[in-house]
Design a protein around this motif. Sequence first.
Motif, PDB file in Angstrom:
ATOM      1  N   GLU A 247     -15.056  -1.844  -2.783  1.00  0.00           N
ATOM      2  CA  GLU A 247     -14.161  -0.975  -3.541  1.00  0.00           C
ATOM      3  C   GLU A 247     -13.222  -0.210  -2.613  1.00  0.00           C
TER       4      GLU A 247
ATOM      5  N   LYS B 205     -11.252   4.004  -2.554  1.00  0.00           N
ATOM      6  CA  LYS B 205     -10.370   4.072  -3.711  1.00  0.00           C
ATOM      7  C   LYS B 205      -9.784   5.482  -3.871  1.00  0.00           C
ATOM      8  N   GLU B 206     -10.606   6.520  -3.576  1.00  0.00           N
ATOM      9  CA  GLU B 206     -10.112   7.888  -3.683  1.00  0.00           C
ATOM     10  C   GLU B 206      -8.961   8.131  -2.703  1.00  0.00           C
ATOM     11  N   GLU B 207      -9.108   7.588  -1.484  1.00  0.00           N
ATOM     12  CA  GLU B 207      -8.031   7.732  -0.501  1.00  0.00           C
ATOM     13  C   GLU B 207      -6.772   7.015  -0.966  1.00  0.00           C
ATOM     14  N   MET B 208      -6.951   5.844  -1.602  1.00  0.00           N
ATOM     15  CA  MET B 208      -5.803   5.109  -2.099  1.00  0.00           C
ATOM     16  C   MET B 208      -5.103   5.887  -3.205  1.00  0.00           C
ATOM     17  N   ASP B 209      -5.877   6.585  -4.057  1.00  0.00           N
ATOM     18  CA  ASP B 209      -5.265   7.390  -5.109  1.00  0.00           C
ATOM     19  C   ASP B 209      -4.410   8.504  -4.502  1.00  0.00           C
ATOM     20  N   LEU B 210      -4.914   9.122  -3.421  1.00  0.00           N
ATOM     21  CA  LEU B 210      -4.127  10.153  -2.745  1.00  0.00           C
ATOM     22  C   LEU B 210      -2.875   9.551  -2.116  1.00  0.00           C
ATOM     23  N   TRP B 211      -2.994   8.333  -1.601  1.00  0.00           N
ATOM     24  CA  TRP B 211      -1.823   7.666  -1.029  1.00  0.00           C
ATOM     25  C   TRP B 211      -0.734   7.479  -2.071  1.00  0.00           C
ATOM     26  N   GLN B 212      -1.147   7.201  -3.304  1.00  0.00           N
ATOM     27  CA  GLN B 212      -0.133   7.018  -4.337  1.00  0.00           C
ATOM     28  C   GLN B 212       0.642   8.320  -4.579  1.00  0.00           C
ATOM     29  N   LEU B 213      -0.067   9.457  -4.506  1.00  0.00           N
ATOM     30  CA  LEU B 213       0.627  10.732  -4.609  1.00  0.00           C
ATOM     31  C   LEU B 213       1.574  10.923  -3.432  1.00  0.00           C
TER      32      LEU B 213
ATOM     33  N   THR C 219       0.799  -1.234   0.000  1.00  0.00           N
ATOM     34  CA  THR C 219       0.000   0.000   0.000  1.00  0.00           C
ATOM     35  C   THR C 219       0.824   1.273   0.000  1.00  0.00           C
TER      36      THR C 219
END
Length: 570
Positions: free
Chosen positions: A369, A380-388, A6
């Motif tokens: 999801e 999923k939106e939080e995970m996208d921010l984590w990638q940043l 993650t």
Amino acid sequence: MRSIRTGPLPTILAVLAAFLVGLSSNRLFHETSKAAGYSTYHSDDSPPSWLGIDHSTGCGSAVEEESSVLEMGGGLEVGSSNGVSSMGEVFVKGEHERIRDEKMEEIIKVFGEAFFDKSVSYSGTNHRLRRIIRRALAGESIVIGVLGGSITVGNNTPRPLYKDNTYHALFWTWWQQAFPDAKHLYFPVGIGAVGSPYFSNCFLEHLPAEIDLVILDSAVNDQRSDEHHRSFDHLLRSLLTLPSAPAIVAMEFFAIPANNEMTTGGVNSLDSARYLDVPTLSIRNPLLPEVLLHPSRIPLFFGREPASGGAGIVDPRHPSLRGHLAAARILQVHVWKQILYVEGHNSKEDEIREKLAVSRIGVVDEEKEGVYVPGVLYSKEEMDLWQLDASFLEETNWGSREDELEVVSRMSLLDHYHPSSFIPPSLPRCRSLSGTREKLAFLSTTKGDRVENGTTFAGEGDGWFEWQSSPQKQYIITRSPGAQVTFSITVGLGDVKLWYLKSFEFGLGDARCWVDNDTQWAVRLVGKWERPHNIGWLGVIREGLSPGDHLLHCVLEGPGEFRISSLITG
């Protein structure tokens, strides 16, 4: 369901959780203190318990009030050894630590948590301070210094109970009791009417270069100007870049003389302190709103003029014993919290490593999801921010660069940005009448004129001579117009500066100063001004002077008196 990696943000969350668990073992703030707290008495006129006042009468004698507040919390009792053998090993608390923590918790209950919360203008990482604390817990000797003005001297502070009731002396006593396994060293330096423009050039006249911890008191004597802001920035940089890599804690006081600013240079200086990660504590934050809300309490926090016999005129520039004690408690509580962090951090290292390993694995729930990390569902939106976040952390390595936390930024906040410019370390040569290493002395002097009943007697006055208004305020002065003084100087970078007094009430005049025979480059130093301060000032005589030996000349122009205390060359 499948497992994925993650990224680092869940790792950060896990570290935070582990750290909170570590702190809980120290019972930090395990009780509230609303009954005696600072924040609970503003709705009526009942003073808080730590003021030491009879609630029915609202008053008490000066000595009785000071005595009662000093008894609150007491000193630390020295018990068994601290149980730390080296940095990083598991810390096991003993009886001494138990007593220390209980007494500090009692102090927080007496003052109230809000009092200490408001006192922290900037906490920062405390990385340097914690490094010093680790050494102290391991039994190493720590060298502590204090730089300040007349507040640090203790002007107009009664001393009915102890030889020295200043905030730093009370903190020093506490420090020795908190770390009893070594003989620590203490260098308190208080010089009246002096702030960061002087200390930024002359601190090594008073402190050893091997200093470990410096407490700064300059907020009242520094003025709200770019010049003083730069001096404070320079002082922090000069101290932080010493080979000993000391920790610094800035302690802000305040003054409320009539028709004068309630805040002086400390307001500007806070920006540089935050920028250079210097913890800044303030007695102004909790107490100034208090005296504005309850003006009758001003005498509780400020000293009294000596001529009033301790019962009359309040001195609105210098704290009373109660004010000094409150400042000492602020310092003690801040350092104590860092001690708790160091102790808790050392004892929880294995647990943190274990949680780091577990937190890198997340579980995907495709129906919802989201991802469970671990056991908590993230969208999923939080995970996208984590990638940043992950890309930011991977590119900068931010958060794991322990070796860079103490690096001093190459540019000042007051500079214009440039991609390659930097401020080189600078340690000027300072000769001061109040210094301990190199005393200021003049090479020669000539007599000036004597003025009597409006008649001038040429050449019949005095020359320049040494004089002091107190042991902390020593000068080379003249009262004879035309009297000239000459100093021998050696410069490297080409800078020549004089530290002299400005005042609105002492009848000061002006001096004209120049180097060698270059009278066309003479600088006029003005002694009298209209501000209601009597304070030292830094006058720049020359910059860019050729390296080597030179002569500095000054002459008193017109009536009045001129006072020089230090000569600085670089």
